[in-house]
Write a protein that holds these residues in place. Sequence first.
Motif, PDB file in Angstrom:
ATOM      1  N   LYS A  58       0.804  -1.219   0.000  1.00 54.28           N
ATOM      2  CA  LYS A  58       0.000   0.000   0.000  1.00 54.28           C
ATOM      3  C   LYS A  58       0.842   1.277   0.000  1.00 54.28           C
ATOM      4  N   ARG A  60       2.000   2.270   2.803  1.00 49.39           N
ATOM      5  CA  ARG A  60       1.397   2.859   4.004  1.00 49.39           C
ATOM      6  C   ARG A  60       2.462   3.133   5.058  1.00 49.39           C
ATOM      7  N   SER A 145      -7.881  -0.780   4.062  1.00 48.51           N
ATOM      8  CA  SER A 145      -8.496  -0.587   2.755  1.00 48.51           C
ATOM      9  C   SER A 145      -7.477  -0.938   1.666  1.00 48.51           C
ATOM     10  N   ASN A 147      -6.318   0.077  -1.102  1.00 47.88           N
ATOM     11  CA  ASN A 147      -5.920   1.129  -2.035  1.00 47.88           C
ATOM     12  C   ASN A 147      -4.454   1.474  -1.789  1.00 47.88           C
ATOM     13  N   SER A 153     -10.498   5.004  -0.957  1.00 47.96           N
ATOM     14  CA  SER A 153     -10.646   3.570  -0.709  1.00 47.96           C
ATOM     15  C   SER A 153     -11.437   2.925  -1.846  1.00 47.96           C
ATOM     16  N   HIS A 239      -5.506  12.243   2.685  1.00 51.93           N
ATOM     17  CA  HIS A 239      -6.176  11.036   2.244  1.00 51.93           C
ATOM     18  C   HIS A 239      -7.197  11.376   1.169  1.00 51.93           C
TER      19      HIS A 239
END
Length: 351
Positions: A58, A60, A145, A147, A153, A239
């Motif tokens: 991701k 992330r 999520s 994405n 998302s 986001h």
Amino acid sequence: MNTIIAQYDNDHRDADLMRRAAQILREGGLVAFPTETVYGLGGDALNPEASARIYAAKGRPSDNPLIVHIADMEALKVLAREIPEKAYRLADHFWPGPLTMILKKTEIVPVQTTGGLDTVAIRMPSHPTAYELIRTSGLYLAAPSANTSGRPSPTEAEHVRQDLDGRIDMIIDSGRVDIGLESTIVDLSGDEPMILRPGYITKAMLEEVIGPVKIDPGLLSGSEDPHMRPKAPGMKYRHYAPKGSLSIVEGKRDAVAETINRLTKEHEEAGHRTAVIASEENQDLYTCERVIDIGSRDHEESIAANLYEVLRQMDEDQIDYIYSESFAGAGLGAAIMNRLLKAAGHKVIRV
Ligand code: AMP
Ligand code: MG
């Protein structure tokens, strides 16, 4: 990596496919699957390497913890300790469903899954595909999520493919999700229950079951003040933002239309690609070339369900300037506006 993309129809269940997906998960691999809120990117929550793969796929930040998805109440006691009575009452009312609870974690949950925190986020999803996958794998599934970090998302498998094709082992496609916004997060690890992220389950719905619930003050401000930072680590990040400039215009219906029409005309005349996000009821008020109907104000669920797809569409159409109506309302409005304000970087024009 070749990503397997497979249809899974809950009316005609393909047991072989489910076993294959479960096997990938047990070996530490990643499988994206639908839940009733958005598509999740699943990995074994107790395997630190699987968690690391989720963060990598991701992009992330590793301080942003993952929600652990379970299929039965026994799992709750394995993952969480000092579970307050209010948590059981909420579970009784809203599970399986779009509610995530933050509780103190047990030793078994690796800090790689909780972003270094001593608490764990737990949810029991109601989507049949999610249930089947958790059950068949016999695991607890960490599933943020599905994405790329920062993008809207995914509400359908195609969105997952756009972001994660080649980066994960499998995508299970069971069609469009139902709700289209991520779960409500409520923190039950402190003295007072607190909403860390608004969602389909509203404050009023929670209060009916457990009494007073606070809202994280950090949610309401777009401020950079570190003391006003949201308590859910993920909520501090930018986001959902489209590449173009998104502003929300708030005020009386006619004044909003007048302002948006003036601004969009200026941008169009300057040769910029421009769009308006409007409710079904108001779309005829706008003169802009592209007016997107996001759903009906009388049916906030439709606005929630379309929001992320509309934001993705803005990038696909390479829109430079986007103006959106405000959708603040008593029910789902809080959750919709939370996401829309983040997407707009809190740019609001009040008229
Ligand atoms: P996502 O899975 O992409 O919907 O994001 C999960 C959200 O839950 C993020 O905003 C996280 O910061 C939040 N979250 C997960 N675990 C915790 C926790 N232990 N404490 C507070 N927030 C959490
Ligand atoms: Mg997310």
